[in-house]
Design a protein around this motif. Structure first.
Motif, PDB file in Angstrom:
ATOM      1  N   GLY A   9       0.832  -1.197   0.000  1.00  0.00           N
ATOM      2  CA  GLY A   9       0.000   0.000   0.000  1.00  0.00           C
ATOM      3  C   GLY A   9       0.866   1.246   0.000  1.00  0.00           C
ATOM      4  N   ARG A  10       0.208   2.388  -0.014  1.00  0.00           N
ATOM      5  CA  ARG A  10       0.970   3.645  -0.024  1.00  0.00           C
ATOM      6  C   ARG A  10       0.112   4.782   0.496  1.00  0.00           C
ATOM      7  NH1 ARG A  10      -2.506   6.732  -3.118  1.00  0.00           N
ATOM      8  NH2 ARG A  10      -2.531   6.215  -5.314  1.00  0.00           N
ATOM      9  N   PHE A  11       0.804   5.853   0.895  1.00  0.00           N
ATOM     10  CA  PHE A  11       0.135   7.103   1.252  1.00  0.00           C
ATOM     11  C   PHE A  11       0.825   8.156   0.396  1.00  0.00           C
ATOM     12  CE2 PHE A  11       0.048  10.811   4.367  1.00  0.00           C
ATOM     13  CZ  PHE A  11      -1.250  11.173   4.057  1.00  0.00           C
ATOM     14  N   ALA A  12       0.036   8.968  -0.303  1.00  0.00           N
ATOM     15  CA  ALA A  12       0.623   9.853  -1.310  1.00  0.00           C
ATOM     16  C   ALA A  12       0.144  11.288  -1.144  1.00  0.00           C
ATOM     17  CB  ALA A  12       0.261   9.319  -2.704  1.00  0.00           C
ATOM     18  N   PRO A  13       0.558  11.970  -0.066  1.00  0.00           N
ATOM     19  CA  PRO A  13       0.046  13.330   0.159  1.00  0.00           C
ATOM     20  C   PRO A  13       0.643  14.343  -0.819  1.00  0.00           C
ATOM     21  CG  PRO A  13       1.728  12.791   1.788  1.00  0.00           C
ATOM     22  CD  PRO A  13       1.497  11.545   0.990  1.00  0.00           C
ATOM     23  N   SER A  14      -0.175  15.346  -1.163  1.00  0.00           N
ATOM     24  CA  SER A  14       0.325  16.496  -1.934  1.00  0.00           C
ATOM     25  C   SER A  14       0.784  17.524  -0.903  1.00  0.00           C
ATOM     26  CB  SER A  14      -0.798  17.092  -2.774  1.00  0.00           C
ATOM     27  OG  SER A  14      -1.339  16.103  -3.620  1.00  0.00           O
ATOM     28  N   PRO A  15       2.032  17.986  -0.998  1.00  0.00           N
ATOM     29  CA  PRO A  15       2.546  18.894   0.051  1.00  0.00           C
ATOM     30  C   PRO A  15       2.120  20.341  -0.172  1.00  0.00           C
ATOM     31  CG  PRO A  15       4.287  18.379  -1.504  1.00  0.00           C
ATOM     32  CD  PRO A  15       3.060  17.651  -1.997  1.00  0.00           C
ATOM     33  N   ILE A  45       5.589  11.579  -1.930  1.00  0.00           N
ATOM     34  CA  ILE A  45       5.229  12.995  -1.849  1.00  0.00           C
ATOM     35  C   ILE A  45       4.851  13.458  -3.253  1.00  0.00           C
ATOM     36  CG2 ILE A  45       6.097  15.315  -1.305  1.00  0.00           C
ATOM     37  CD1 ILE A  45       5.773  13.597   1.204  1.00  0.00           C
ATOM     38  N   GLU A  46       3.590  13.843  -3.424  1.00  0.00           N
ATOM     39  CA  GLU A  46       3.098  14.196  -4.756  1.00  0.00           C
ATOM     40  C   GLU A  46       3.286  15.701  -5.005  1.00  0.00           C
ATOM     41  OE1 GLU A  46      -0.644  12.066  -5.604  1.00  0.00           O
ATOM     42  OE2 GLU A  46       0.730  10.416  -6.075  1.00  0.00           O
ATOM     43  N   ASP A  47       4.553  16.046  -5.221  1.00  0.00           N
ATOM     44  CA  ASP A  47       4.925  17.458  -5.392  1.00  0.00           C
ATOM     45  C   ASP A  47       5.095  17.796  -6.868  1.00  0.00           C
ATOM     46  OD1 ASP A  47       7.110  15.879  -5.818  1.00  0.00           O
ATOM     47  OD2 ASP A  47       8.493  17.029  -4.563  1.00  0.00           O
ATOM     48  N   ALA A 181       0.175  15.768 -15.621  1.00  0.00           N
ATOM     49  CA  ALA A 181      -1.049  15.769 -14.821  1.00  0.00           C
ATOM     50  C   ALA A 181      -0.969  14.698 -13.732  1.00  0.00           C
ATOM     51  CB  ALA A 181      -2.250  15.505 -15.725  1.00  0.00           C
ATOM     52  N   TYR A 182      -1.682  14.947 -12.635  1.00  0.00           N
ATOM     53  CA  TYR A 182      -1.766  13.975 -11.535  1.00  0.00           C
ATOM     54  C   TYR A 182      -2.129  12.583 -12.041  1.00  0.00           C
ATOM     55  CZ  TYR A 182      -4.605  11.312  -8.248  1.00  0.00           C
ATOM     56  OH  TYR A 182      -5.172  10.287  -7.538  1.00  0.00           O
ATOM     57  N   GLN A 183      -3.125  12.491 -12.948  1.00  0.00           N
ATOM     58  CA  GLN A 183      -3.608  11.174 -13.405  1.00  0.00           C
ATOM     59  C   GLN A 183      -2.477  10.347 -13.997  1.00  0.00           C
ATOM     60  OE1 GLN A 183      -6.560  10.510 -12.535  1.00  0.00           O
ATOM     61  NE2 GLN A 183      -7.714  12.416 -12.502  1.00  0.00           N
ATOM     62  N   ALA A 185       0.923  10.828 -13.497  1.00  0.00           N
ATOM     63  CA  ALA A 185       1.989  10.589 -12.513  1.00  0.00           C
ATOM     64  C   ALA A 185       1.593   9.493 -11.523  1.00  0.00           C
ATOM     65  CB  ALA A 185       2.317  11.895 -11.778  1.00  0.00           C
ATOM     66  N   VAL A 186       0.344   9.530 -11.064  1.00  0.00           N
ATOM     67  CA  VAL A 186      -0.080   8.580 -10.025  1.00  0.00           C
ATOM     68  C   VAL A 186      -0.064   7.146 -10.565  1.00  0.00           C
ATOM     69  CG1 VAL A 186      -2.588   8.622 -10.400  1.00  0.00           C
ATOM     70  CG2 VAL A 186      -1.718   8.375  -8.109  1.00  0.00           C
ATOM     71  N   VAL A 187      -0.443   6.988 -11.820  1.00  0.00           N
ATOM     72  CA  VAL A 187      -0.491   5.664 -12.432  1.00  0.00           C
ATOM     73  C   VAL A 187       0.934   5.133 -12.669  1.00  0.00           C
ATOM     74  CG1 VAL A 187      -0.934   4.698 -14.725  1.00  0.00           C
ATOM     75  CG2 VAL A 187      -2.789   5.729 -13.438  1.00  0.00           C
ATOM     76  N   VAL A 199      -5.595   2.942  -0.994  1.00  0.00           N
ATOM     77  CA  VAL A 199      -6.592   3.330   0.013  1.00  0.00           C
ATOM     78  C   VAL A 199      -6.502   4.853   0.118  1.00  0.00           C
ATOM     79  CG1 VAL A 199      -7.297   3.122   2.439  1.00  0.00           C
ATOM     80  CG2 VAL A 199      -6.278   1.151   1.274  1.00  0.00           C
ATOM     81  N   ARG A 200      -7.576   5.592  -0.197  1.00  0.00           N
ATOM     82  CA  ARG A 200      -7.501   7.055  -0.245  1.00  0.00           C
ATOM     83  C   ARG A 200      -8.897   7.642  -0.132  1.00  0.00           C
ATOM     84  NH1 ARG A 200      -5.974   7.184  -6.739  1.00  0.00           N
ATOM     85  NH2 ARG A 200      -7.959   6.309  -7.441  1.00  0.00           N
ATOM     86  N   GLY A 201      -8.991   8.959  -0.163  1.00  0.00           N
ATOM     87  CA  GLY A 201     -10.280   9.637   0.042  1.00  0.00           C
ATOM     88  C   GLY A 201     -11.236   9.429  -1.126  1.00  0.00           C
ATOM     89  N   ASP A 203     -12.987  11.436  -2.612  1.00  0.00           N
ATOM     90  CA  ASP A 203     -12.951  12.488  -3.633  1.00  0.00           C
ATOM     91  C   ASP A 203     -12.189  12.003  -4.873  1.00  0.00           C
ATOM     92  OD1 ASP A 203     -10.869  12.542  -1.656  1.00  0.00           O
ATOM     93  OD2 ASP A 203     -10.081  14.355  -2.574  1.00  0.00           O
ATOM     94  N   LEU A 204     -11.414  10.938  -4.735  1.00  0.00           N
ATOM     95  CA  LEU A 204     -10.668  10.416  -5.887  1.00  0.00           C
ATOM     96  C   LEU A 204     -11.357   9.224  -6.559  1.00  0.00           C
ATOM     97  CD1 LEU A 204      -7.160  11.012  -4.386  1.00  0.00           C
ATOM     98  CD2 LEU A 204      -8.079  12.082  -6.435  1.00  0.00           C
ATOM     99  N   LEU A 205     -12.554   8.876  -6.060  1.00  0.00           N
ATOM    100  CA  LEU A 205     -13.285   7.761  -6.685  1.00  0.00           C
ATOM    101  C   LEU A 205     -13.549   8.055  -8.169  1.00  0.00           C
ATOM    102  CD1 LEU A 205     -14.721   5.013  -6.183  1.00  0.00           C
ATOM    103  CD2 LEU A 205     -16.776   6.298  -5.625  1.00  0.00           C
TER     104      LEU A 205
END
Ligand code: GLU
Length: 303
Positions: A9-15, A45-47, A181-183, A185-187, A199-201, A203-205
């Motif tokens: 798993g991961r946690f990927a906060p935007s700073p 870190i999603e910077d 774009a985020y889409q 980079a995240v992939v 596992v995330r909020g 709002d990203l569904l």
């Protein structure tokens, strides 16, 4: 048959600012879910969105997570240092004819769009799909999306579906300002890091079908998804830097972690509230049940 892959798993906060209660909830859920499944938990870190990145915020987030006793696997990954990977993925999509250049300005899209997208903005009507107009210069690169329903099972929200062409439109991979774009980079990152559980909020569904489609275009497997309720303030706004959500303070001990667990529908006995951090985490890993997480999209956080 191959043995099942270890859960990662991961946690990927935007700073964009300090860690607030809403991001703490996502950190706690992704961490406990990984550890309860005997898996790894990576930090990213999603910077990538430079204008939104606040100086010093990434350091602050890492120190806060450390203060709460989170232990992550491997090195922390920074998106700002991985532009080559995003570029390589974009080139593959360009060569496959899946990504195409778009010359449309916001004003042109506003003049030609007839529908709204799930994000609430205007749905790009595909003006440059068949090629740029004569003399027009590429501003952005977009991904062609199919007119079919993407159906997936979310571990919290249950069955989810979305038709990308009707609800989202061809979406941007490289923005007019030169930023990935985020889409995209995240992939690229989830695949490169071997993440198999997201596992995330919630709002990203609405981004998930886009990400599944991108993964299919690149020939990579999709992770499983779990979308959590988001914390909102009394005005119903998602906690964020824009809504002035206060920073969480690890010196308050397990108190806020207990609140995060209760927010996630997990019963917490009184004695857990008095535990030291290492004992608390040991207890919480054993007690975690994702099936208890509420399917509500938003839950009030009373400051
Ligand atoms: N960086 C995103 C955020 O902070 C999370 C991205 C993700 O988990 O996919 O909202």
């Amino acid at each position: 048959m191959n043995p099942p892959l270890p859960h990662r798993g991961r946690f990927a906060p935007s700073p964009t600012g300090p860690l607030h209660f809403g991001s703490l909830v996502a950190a706690v859920a992704s961490y406990l879910d990984a550890r309860a499944n005997g898996g790894e938990w990576w930090l990213r870190i999603e910077d990538i969105d430079v204008p939104r990145t606040a100086p010093g915020a990434a350091d602050g987030i890492l120190r806060t997570l450390e203060g709460f006793g989170f232990e992550w696997d491997g090195e922390v990954v920074f998106q700002s240092r991985r532009l080559d990977l995003y570029h390589a993925a974009l080139v593959r999509l360009q060569l496959a004819g899946l990504a195409y250049p778009c010359s449309c300005s916001r004003r042109e899209i506003a003049a030609s769009a007839t529908r709204r997208s799930v994000d609430g903005g205007l749905l790009y009507p595909g003006s440059c799909r068949a090629g740029l107009r004569d003399g027009a210069a590429a501003r952005a690169w977009r991904l062609r999306v199919p007119d079919r329903e993407f159906v997936f099972r979310d571990r919290v929200q249950g069955a989810a579906r979305q038709n990308l062409e009707r609800e989202v439109g061809d979406f941007v991979l490289l923005r007019a300002d030169g930023q990935y774009a985020y889409q995209l980079a995240v992939v690229v990152d989830d695949a490169a890091q071997g993440i198999n559980s997201v596992v995330r909020g919630v709002d990203l569904l609405d981004s998930t079908a886009r990400q599944i489609w991108l993964l299919q275009c690149l020939g990579w497997p999709a992770p499983s998804y779990a979308h959590l309720p988001v914390a909102v303030n009394r005005a119903g706004e998602k906690l964020s830097k824009q809504t002035r959500a206060p920073a969480v303070d690890p010196s308050r001990g397990v108190g806020l972690l207990v609140r995060a667990l209760r927010f996630l529908g997990q019963p917490v006995p009184g004695e857990a509230e008095r535990m030291a951090l290492p004992d608390f985490w040991r207890w919480a890993v054993g007690a975690w049940r994702i099936s208890r997480v509420p399917t509500a999209r938003a839950i009030l956080f009373r400051g």
